[in-house]
Design an enzyme around this catalytic site. Sequence first.
Site, PDB file in Angstrom:
ATOM      1  N   TYR A 146     -44.798 -44.802   5.644  1.00 17.23           N
ATOM      2  CA  TYR A 146     -45.370 -43.896   4.414  1.00 17.23           C
ATOM      3  C   TYR A 146     -44.680 -42.819   4.466  1.00 17.23           C
ATOM      4  O   TYR A 146     -44.277 -41.986   3.251  1.00 17.23           O
ATOM      5  CB  TYR A 146     -46.869 -44.083   4.629  1.00 17.23           C
ATOM      6  CG  TYR A 146     -47.501 -43.551   3.386  1.00 17.23           C
ATOM      7  CD1 TYR A 146     -47.594 -44.156   2.047  1.00 17.23           C
ATOM      8  CD2 TYR A 146     -47.866 -41.982   3.383  1.00 17.23           C
ATOM      9  CE1 TYR A 146     -48.276 -43.523   1.026  1.00 17.23           C
ATOM     10  CE2 TYR A 146     -48.635 -41.664   2.129  1.00 17.23           C
ATOM     11  CZ  TYR A 146     -48.676 -42.293   0.793  1.00 17.23           C
ATOM     12  OH  TYR A 146     -49.267 -41.910   0.081  1.00 17.23           O
TER      13      TYR A 146
ATOM     14  N   LYS B 151     -42.187 -41.364   1.771  1.00 16.08           N
ATOM     15  CA  LYS B 151     -42.690 -40.069   0.821  1.00 16.08           C
ATOM     16  C   LYS B 151     -41.710 -38.846   1.001  1.00 16.08           C
ATOM     17  O   LYS B 151     -41.665 -38.290   0.086  1.00 16.08           O
ATOM     18  CB  LYS B 151     -44.064 -39.862   1.050  1.00 16.08           C
ATOM     19  CG  LYS B 151     -44.850 -41.043   0.672  1.00 16.08           C
ATOM     20  CD  LYS B 151     -44.673 -41.335  -0.840  1.00 16.08           C
ATOM     21  CE  LYS B 151     -45.839 -42.177  -1.619  1.00 16.08           C
ATOM     22  NZ  LYS B 151     -45.779 -42.612  -2.749  1.00 16.08           N
TER      23      LYS B 151
ATOM     24  N   SER C  23     -46.322 -37.513  -2.103  1.00 13.72           N
ATOM     25  CA  SER C  23     -47.663 -37.460  -1.416  1.00 13.72           C
ATOM     26  C   SER C  23     -47.416 -36.044  -0.712  1.00 13.72           C
ATOM     27  O   SER C  23     -46.193 -35.645  -0.271  1.00 13.72           O
ATOM     28  CB  SER C  23     -47.851 -38.560  -0.397  1.00 13.72           C
ATOM     29  OG  SER C  23     -48.630 -38.367   0.594  1.00 13.72           O
TER      30      SER C  23
END
Length: 268
Positions: free
Chosen positions: A150, A154, A137
């Site tokens: 997150y 990532k 991401s």
Amino acid sequence: MEISGKVAIVTGAGAGIGAALARRLVAGGARVVLADLDAEAVTDVAESLGPVAVAIGGDVADEQVIRGLIERAETEFGPVDLYFANAGIGGGVGLTSTDQQWLAALEVNVMAHVRAARLLVPGWTERASGYFVATASAAGLLTQIGSAPYAVSKHAAVGFAEWLSITYGDQGVRVSCVCPMGVDTQLLRTGFIPRDDVAEAELAVKAVTTAGSVLSPDEVAEVILAGVADERFLILPHPEVLKMYRHKGSDYDRWLDGMRRFQAALQA
């Protein structure tokens, strides 16, 4: 890398980027094993693609499930040429995220990649051929306002992809790392929304949707396969991410200050 005639595995293929990748791979002449936690959804996608695609439902962070994907691919089509580690989850939000949410994000967003590489890389180095595509991401290069699990997981996914390329790139293993911003998927719509902190989750979504355009899964899949064809490591469906990343690296404190101001504007 030509995909015609190749055997690929795509995780998170029940919808979104994974399903779009599967469609484009098949259209390009590849044979594909699709995997997703939602067995019904991934089966529907595979059936729509005909006999060159098969589906397996299961948790792709589970080593036994990954082993089953590889065995199914070899039985149905032959040795695996490409592995698209595309499955991902949002995890929790900030410091209120539970240990369980942290572990889930790390399992799916990072350890699923590690376990797949463990099983595939020995055979790839023996054949001097293989391709690992990690969907990370833009959060892995920048950050994710509103979701610590997150952002951290990532970053780790990008780090593992870099290590994999450096360690095995001279032995025939090619690696790409995909770092999009907003993509119109279930993850963006509901993946950051826990039951206990909706406001923080909405901040995470707003941070993504206001930072740049929200692309369709098909648009992202097209960019990914173009990057694979060129054997590029960093694949950026949103080209502006590179400018943001360079800005971050050139003056970290200024970038952090700018991100705090961006966060304050979103909260206002």
